[in-house]
Design a protein around this motif. Structure first.
Motif, PDB file in Angstrom:
ATOM      1  N   SER B 138       0.842  -1.185   0.000  1.00 19.61           N
ATOM      2  CA  SER B 138       0.000   0.000   0.000  1.00 19.61           C
ATOM      3  C   SER B 138       0.882   1.242   0.000  1.00 19.61           C
ATOM      4  CB  SER B 138      -0.896   0.012   1.238  1.00 19.61           C
ATOM      5  OG  SER B 138      -0.141   0.370   2.378  1.00 19.61           O
ATOM      6  N   PRO B 139       0.342   2.374  -0.474  1.00 16.66           N
ATOM      7  CA  PRO B 139       1.139   3.611  -0.454  1.00 16.66           C
ATOM      8  C   PRO B 139       1.644   3.935   0.949  1.00 16.66           C
ATOM      9  CG  PRO B 139      -0.868   3.933  -1.728  1.00 16.66           C
ATOM     10  CD  PRO B 139      -0.959   2.570  -1.102  1.00 16.66           C
ATOM     11  N   ARG B 140       0.796   3.693   1.945  1.00 19.37           N
ATOM     12  CA  ARG B 140       1.201   3.981   3.316  1.00 19.37           C
ATOM     13  C   ARG B 140       2.348   3.059   3.727  1.00 19.37           C
ATOM     14  NH1 ARG B 140      -2.470   6.213   7.169  1.00 19.37           N
ATOM     15  NH2 ARG B 140      -1.878   6.026   9.342  1.00 19.37           N
ATOM     16  N   ARG B 143       5.491   4.345   2.308  1.00 16.97           N
ATOM     17  CA  ARG B 143       5.974   5.539   3.004  1.00 16.97           C
ATOM     18  C   ARG B 143       6.655   5.140   4.313  1.00 16.97           C
ATOM     19  NH1 ARG B 143       1.744   9.157   5.635  1.00 16.97           N
ATOM     20  NH2 ARG B 143       2.350   7.767   7.308  1.00 16.97           N
ATOM     21  N   SER B 158       0.275  -9.068   4.684  1.00 16.57           N
ATOM     22  CA  SER B 158      -0.888  -9.730   5.284  1.00 16.57           C
ATOM     23  C   SER B 158      -2.185  -9.237   4.675  1.00 16.57           C
ATOM     24  CB  SER B 158      -0.912  -9.479   6.801  1.00 16.57           C
ATOM     25  OG  SER B 158      -1.223  -8.119   7.053  1.00 16.57           O
ATOM     26  N   GLY B 159      -2.109  -8.335   3.707  1.00  7.19           N
ATOM     27  CA  GLY B 159      -3.319  -7.750   3.130  1.00  7.19           C
ATOM     28  C   GLY B 159      -3.922  -8.657   2.077  1.00  7.19           C
ATOM     29  N   ARG B 163      -0.884  -8.329  -0.234  1.00 12.49           N
ATOM     30  CA  ARG B 163      -0.411  -6.945  -0.269  1.00 12.49           C
ATOM     31  C   ARG B 163       0.235  -6.587   1.065  1.00 12.49           C
ATOM     32  NH1 ARG B 163      -5.124  -3.995  -0.753  1.00 12.49           N
ATOM     33  NH2 ARG B 163      -5.172  -4.425  -2.961  1.00 12.49           N
ATOM     34  N   LEU B 165       0.932  -4.276   4.032  1.00  9.75           N
ATOM     35  CA  LEU B 165       0.266  -3.154   4.681  1.00  9.75           C
ATOM     36  C   LEU B 165       1.260  -2.445   5.595  1.00  9.75           C
ATOM     37  CD1 LEU B 165      -3.134  -4.848   5.616  1.00  9.75           C
ATOM     38  CD2 LEU B 165      -2.473  -3.691   3.499  1.00  9.75           C
ATOM     39  N   ALA B 166       0.881  -1.265   6.019  1.00  8.78           N
ATOM     40  CA  ALA B 166       1.788  -0.468   6.848  1.00  8.78           C
ATOM     41  C   ALA B 166       2.187  -1.225   8.113  1.00  8.78           C
ATOM     42  CB  ALA B 166       1.127   0.859   7.199  1.00  8.78           C
ATOM     43  N   GLY B 167       1.230  -1.943   8.696  1.00 14.64           N
ATOM     44  CA  GLY B 167       1.524  -2.676   9.923  1.00 14.64           C
ATOM     45  C   GLY B 167       2.568  -3.766   9.696  1.00 14.64           C
TER      46      GLY B 167
END
Lengths: 822, 414
Positions: B138-140, B143, B158-159, B163, B165-167
């Motif tokens: 993800s973009p987050r 970043r 885990s998405g 995908r 994820l930030a976490g």
């Protein structure tokens, strides 16, 4: 309230015969000497002068469009020119008897009526008041140009220069025109001289003029209203609806004495025998003669008559008779004014649909030539007077043209430079000054209204001991709307309500139950089943100074009022250049359980047309506060209500529904629930399904959703939403609008762009499937459910440990459905 | 007609080589296949051979110049032969063409001349095995990965559809390092007892320290500060009536307190280096190194120069606690302007702290000890970036820090 009109079966079943009576055709006949005595030679000369000036403006446009120059002044005009050469007697005759306060609403071919009404008003107005009106319009911008460059010692000539300049500059899209150059010639209007909108929609003026006349009748204001509409416009539904609306029986039979009478409106049919090329008589209509319509509408046959519209005296005579009928309270009046357009529909018209012989014969009946011929024959004017007045008209028009096309003094608006400018012209976002409102006339005092007293006994909050309360015990969404209307109508007499089954029944969903006891009939009445006239009359009522609150029983009926909502209500503030206000609220109920034609949420569709504020409250407190804001505001507002919510007490706002009239700001969403993991934005009744989803996310998955209720779609302030998404990184949007074209996709695009680097998953939009709304038994296959929300979170955004998806397709858009047309 | 001397491919599309030396001067003769110049690429040094026999007519690059692959650096022909007009000399590749490893079409030929030889078709670069496949993140997450220096290729997503994820990135950054359980291998080469993967915080630290030392011109100054007043004041604070209910104040807090107040007066030191301009600050966002089981963290206290001692102490302690618990957020470690590293508790006296780039200063604090007169002396080691400031300015700043420590009890008196 009990029925006022009993239906007697004996009467109904008795045999008899309906007699329609006769309609006069070209009945006017009077020697010129009589008209000289009646009006005086100066007035007769002025009629001729006005016809010449009306025609000269058209000749100028024709010359500009065809040759790129007029009398040596070169100009290239990009816009249209719908000319009415040959119809001058109709325009000048119509305006001749009108008072400055009388209002004319025109058609797309109404340059002549605008100029003629302006000339008539200038001739009759009190000079100081006239000057005041001219100098004040548009902050004096038009006036300063005229004062500096078209100055004249004669105040009448100066005012005429103003009229011709304002019209020319408007035609050419100049900021100094009547409407800042944003209306153009088909939409020019100038209320200070009683010139109300020209209307590029065929027949569009009929409902608007009806509404302005309704204002005069219900508010006890003097003055009559003229709707100039073409003969071919009698093929449209809104025109027929207007004829009936202006004639409806309650106006004379049920209103109290002070407000009784048919509407003071003249449906002035400018009958030039052609639409563009089609011919109503004999080809596209069955009436054989336009005036026959009157016999089908009311017992007075609308006082209809066919007249010779090429004789200004015949037109003046018909207008004089019309005024007598209206003053006697038996309006409306229909005038079939027969004339002929010598020019084409537009300069590009090759006139292939009519013969040269026909054109030649009507050219020989040219109203201006014939009129001056009579005046000279009878010695009213000298033989050279016509050419002298023609020279004056040329000079007047040429001078106005030269100034109107000079970019230095007549610039155009720079629409993109400052977004606030166009926003300010579209919505004034102001509220009525309470001091200028007179207290509303009511049948009983607010405090004594039984239904309001009953509501006051309920709890203001819909939760007791953590459990929801029934609508019988707590103030419901329906009660909250009722309270808002009681507060605002009691405070402002300019608010009037109408719609289908509004009185007695109290509206299809009982929102107005108890209101009949509060508001007299002239403030709350049942409209005919005429959605176009309901809305269109509201637009005219608002333009005239009223504050209508009208109702569409179902959002699905928006189609029946499409033009009135999207081309009239949405347009007149910006098309006036922000110079008029259109304070009007339309309550629109969004159905459920009624299948494909009664269950559609069309709020998203409404947002696609610039010029309408679109509100959709989901809680009782917000319904009350937003309706109060809308009714106090000076902008056109569509106010959507979900039928699912009418019995819903306030369970979202812990402070409950206020007893007082507290406005809720328009455009600011409501933060319903706080959370750090996921943001959910809802529109309307979807809020409650999202609340359930948020509860399950919390209890079953430990995910904290932040829930935001949009409340207002246009305008919508993004700050709260963006702040939330920047925190959670995740956004799911849900509404009951069809997924394709949902307003939420606009939100999704904006948020994706503004918060891209904060997003931890795709912004996901849920909506009703792109099918018809099925019957109640299948409804939850169609609308978004709490399960749909959980599925979307799981599959699109953040897998939920152990979550089992529902079988079948999720509620979000997928390409394969799109390929199938879904 | 003259023949061009072209730079061969560097093996890495778009990467320039450096011309090391010409073996044949202008006017000298060449033989086909014999070296005419040497270039150096990132990987190796290459001899470039003459394409034909002849005389070097022109050299278009000199030793030390960057030369693009496939560019023309010289001409070989007959003595006196005309060469192309100057403006057509350099056959620069557009960035796009370079990125795709292809040359532009030959330049238009001059009237009457034979068409220029078509430039040899450069080899189509093989798919770069080193280039990772497109990562679904993800973009987050991207970043956060960038902020924490996490390599997304090493993160499990885990998405939906795996995908990242930030976490996932945050967890990867604080993942405890685990030893590999490689089977023992018989070898004369010494075997490590454990291989610690360079990832997560270790990797961030490694990259930052390496970058700092390889880029900045680091100089360390040392001096003492007399710590007597400070220690007495600390005693008084701890025994004052309100101490029981107030946040506990440590010696480290006093040092940070004094340092922030001194450094704010030296914007040349309280600054960040950038070739586009040295950014000086009139606020002190004070970083301080925290040693944890997970590695080194440097939380930043915003506007430390304005904080009262108690406020500073409570923020510092909270940050230390979060750092030790692995809960420090990326933005809590960002935007520092000056850093303090305290090794006094570990018995170190002097050291050379490494700059927390792009900051221009870091203060090392050692263990205090008594001198012959019984005064308690605190060793200070100030590293500064000589690119940004000079020794005198740094020495004055260090003197002020020492003075602030010596007068820490009355810093807020006026």
């Amino acid at each position: 309230m009990v029925k006022e009109l009993p239906i007697d079966p004996d009467d109904i079943r008795r045999s008899g015969e309906l007699k329609l009576g006769s309609i006069p055709v070209n009945a006017y006949e009077a020697p010129l000497a009589e008209e000289r005595r009646r009006y005086g030679d100066a007035a007769l000369e002025r009629i001729g002068r006005d016809m010449l000036l009306v025609r000269e403006f058209e000749l100028m446009l024709n010359s500009i469009k065809r040759e790129g120059a007029y009398l040596g002044v070169a100009y290239n005009h990009l816009g249209p020119a719908h000319l009415s050469i040959g119809q001058e007697a109709q325009a000048v005759g119509q305006a001749f008897t009108l008072d400055p306060r009388d209002k004319v609403f025109g058609s797309h071919r109404s340059h002549g009526e605008v100029v003629a009404k302006g000339l008539s008003a200038i001739a009759k107005a009190e000079p100081n008041a006239l000057r005041e009106d001219l100098t004040r319009w548009a902050g004096g911008e038009t006036w300063r140009v005229v004062r500096d460059l078209l100055e004249d010692d004669d105040p009448q000539q100066l005012a005429i220069n103003y009229l011709m300049y304002g019209m020319a500059a408007e035609t050419f899209g100049r900021r100094t025109g009547f409407n800042r150059g944003l209306g153009g010639s088909m939409h020019a209007f100038f209320p200070p001289l009683g010139i109300y909108p020209n209307n590029a929609i065929v027949g569009g003026s009929a409902p608007l003029a009806t509404g302005a006349a309704l204002y005069n009748r219900l508010r006890n204001e003097d003055g009559l209203v003229v709707a100039s509409i073409g003969d071919a416009s009698t093929g449209t539904g809104p025109v027929w609806e207007s004829f009936n609306f202006a004639s409806m029986g309650q106006l004379r039979g049920l209103m109290d004495e002070a407000h009784s009478g048919g509407l003071p409106v003249i449906f002035f049919i400018v009958n030039n025998f052609y639409g563009m090329g089609g011919q109503p008589i004999g080809e596209t209509m069955g009436f054989e003669r336009v005036a026959r319509i009157g016999a089908g509408v009311n017992p007075e046959r609308m006082h209809a008559q066919s007249i010779d519209g090429n004789d200004p005296f015949a037109v003046i005579d018909a207008m004089r008779q019309a005024r007598e009928h209206i003053e006697a309270g038996t309006g409306p009046v229909l005038i079939d004014c027969q004339t002929y357009r010598l020019s084409g529909h537009s300069p590009s018209d090759a006139s292939s649909y009519r013969t040269k012989e026909e054109l030649d014969r009507w050219a020989a009946a040219d109203p201006i030539e014939r009129y001056f011929g009579r005046l000279v024959d009878e010695g009213v004017v000298d033989g050279d007077r016509q050419s002298a007045l023609k020279a004056w008209a040329e000079q007047t028009v040429r001078a106005a043209l030269e100034v109107a096309i000079d970019d230095r003094v007549s610039p155009r608006m720079r629409l993109r430079d400052e977004p606030e400018v166009m926003a300010g012209l579209t919505f004034n976002s102001t509220s009525a000054d309470p001091a200028e409102a007179s207290a509303g006339e009511t049948s009983v005092a607010e405090a004594d209204l039984p239904h309001l007293q009953a509501i006051r006994k309920k709890s203001r909050i819909g939760v007791a001991d953590g459990a929801p309360m029934p609508g019988s015990k707590a103030v419901t969404f329906r009660d909250a709307i009722f309270e808002a209307i009681v507060h605002t109508t009691a405070a402002d007499d300019r608010i009037a309500l109408w719609g289908e089954e509004n009185r007695d029944w109290g509206g299809s969903f009982g929102v107005y139950r108890g209101l009949t006891e509060f508001l007299p009939r002239h403030r709350l009445f049942n409209s005919p089943i005429s959605e176009a006239a309901i809305i269109g009359a509201g637009v005219g009522f608002a333009l005239a100074g009223g504050r209508p609150l009208v109702e569409l029983m179902y959002a699905d009926f928006i189609g029946r009022a499409g033009d009135e909502l999207f081309n009239q209500m949405a347009k007149w503030q910006p098309m006036s250049g922000g110079l008029v206000q259109l304070p009007m609220v339309v309550r629109i109920s969004v159905g459920a359980k009624y299948g494909a034609q009664h269950s559609q949420d069309w709020s998203s569709m409404a947002t696609t047309v610039p010029g309408l504020k679109v509100l959709f409250p989901a809680t009782a407190r917000d319904a009350k506060g937003l309706l109060i804001s809308a009714l106090r505001g000076n902008d056109p507002v569509l106010f959507f209500e979900s039928q699912r919510l009418y019995d819903q007490p306030e369970v979202v706002h812990p402070e409950g529904v206020p007893v007082d009239a507290l406005p809720t700001p328009i455009g600011v969403p409501n933060l319903v629930r706080r959370g750090d993991d996921l943001t959910i934005l809802t529109v309307g009744a979807t809020l409650y399904r999202a609340l359930e989803a948020a509860k399950r996310l919390h209890e079953q998955y430990g995910i904290e959703a932040e829930l935001i209720d949009a409340r207002s779609l246009v305008p919508f302030e993004y700050d709260m939403l963006l702040e939330s998404v920047r925190k959670t990184g995740r956004l799911l949007c849900a509404s009951d609008a069809n997924l394709r074209g949902s307003w939420l996709h606009t939100v999704a695009t904006t948020v994706t762009a503004e918060a891209f680097d904060d997003l931890d998953g795709p912004v996901t939009v849920l909506g009703a499937r792109n099918w018809i709304a099925p019957p109640a038994e299948l409804e939850w296959e169609y609308f978004v459910t709490a399960d749909d929300i959980l599925d979307a979170v799981h599959e699109r955004i953040l897998p939920l440990s152990g979550h089992v998806m529902q079988p079948g397709r999720g509620g979000w858009a997928v390409p394969s459905d799109s390929a199938l047309g879904l | 007609m003259a023949t061009e001397i072209r730079i061969p491919t560097t093996g890495n599309a778009g990467e320039d080589a450096v011309l090391v030396e010409w073996h044949v001067d202008v006017g000298g003769s060449t033989r086909e296949g014999e070296p005419v110049l040497t270039i150096e690429t990132a990987k190796s040094t290459l001899e470039v051979v003459a394409p034909v026999d002849g005389t070097v007519l022109e050299q278009r690059a000199k030793p030390g110049d960057d030369v693009a692959e496939f560019s023309v650096v010289g001409l070989i022909g007959e003595p006196g032969e005309a060469t192309h007009p100057a403006e057509t000399h350099t056959h620069e590749l557009s960035a796009e063409a370079r990125a795709h490893g292809r040359s532009l079409p030959p330049e238009s030929t001059m009237g009457g001349e034979e068409p220029a030889e078509p430039s040899p078709e450069p080899p189509v670069p093989a798919p770069d095995a080193a280039r990772p496949a497109r990562i679904a993140a993800s973009p987050r997450a991207r970043r956060v990965a960038s902020a924490l220096g996490v390599d997304l290729t090493e993160v499990d997503g885990s998405g939906p559809l795996g995908r990242i994820l930030a976490g996932d990135v945050e967890r990867a950054a604080v993942d405890a390092t685990t030893a590999t359980d490689a089977p023992p291998v018989q070898s004369v080469v010494i075997q490590p007892s454990a291989v610690v993967p360079v990832r997560g915080v270790r990797k961030v630290t490694a990259q930052r320290m390496h970058a700092s030392l390889s880029e900045a011109a680091q100089v360390t100054l040392t001096r003492y500060a007399n710590a007597d007043s400070m220690l007495q004041w600390l005693d008084r604070i701890r025994t004052s009536p309100g101490a029981a209910s107030a946040p506990r104040v440590t010696l480290n807090d006093l040092l940070l307190y004094a340092t922030a107040r001194a450094v704010v007066g030296h914007p040349v030191l309280n600054s960040r280096f950038d070739w586009d301009g040295i950014r000086q600050f009139d606020r002190v966002n004070l970083g301080f190194a925290v040693d944890t089981e997970r590695g080194l963290f440097v939380p930043v206290i915003r506007d430390a120069h304005r904080l009262k001692l108690g406020e500073l102490a409570s923020q510092v302690h909270a940050a230390i606690e979060r750092a030790r618990g692995g809960r420090l957020q990326p933005d809590e470690m960002a935007e520092g302007t000056f850093t303090v590293s305290n090794l006094g508790g570990l018995g170190v006296h002097w050291f050379t702290p490494v700059l927390n780039a792009p900051q221009n200063g870091i203060l090392g604090i050692g263990a205090a000890h008594r001198d012959g007169d019984g005064r308690m002396l605190l060793p200070l080691s100030l590293t500064f970036d000589h690119r940004a400031l000079d020794g005198g300015a740094a020495a004055r700043a260090l003197a002020d820090i020492a003075t602030a420590i010596e007068h820490v009890d009355v810093l807020d008196a006026f």
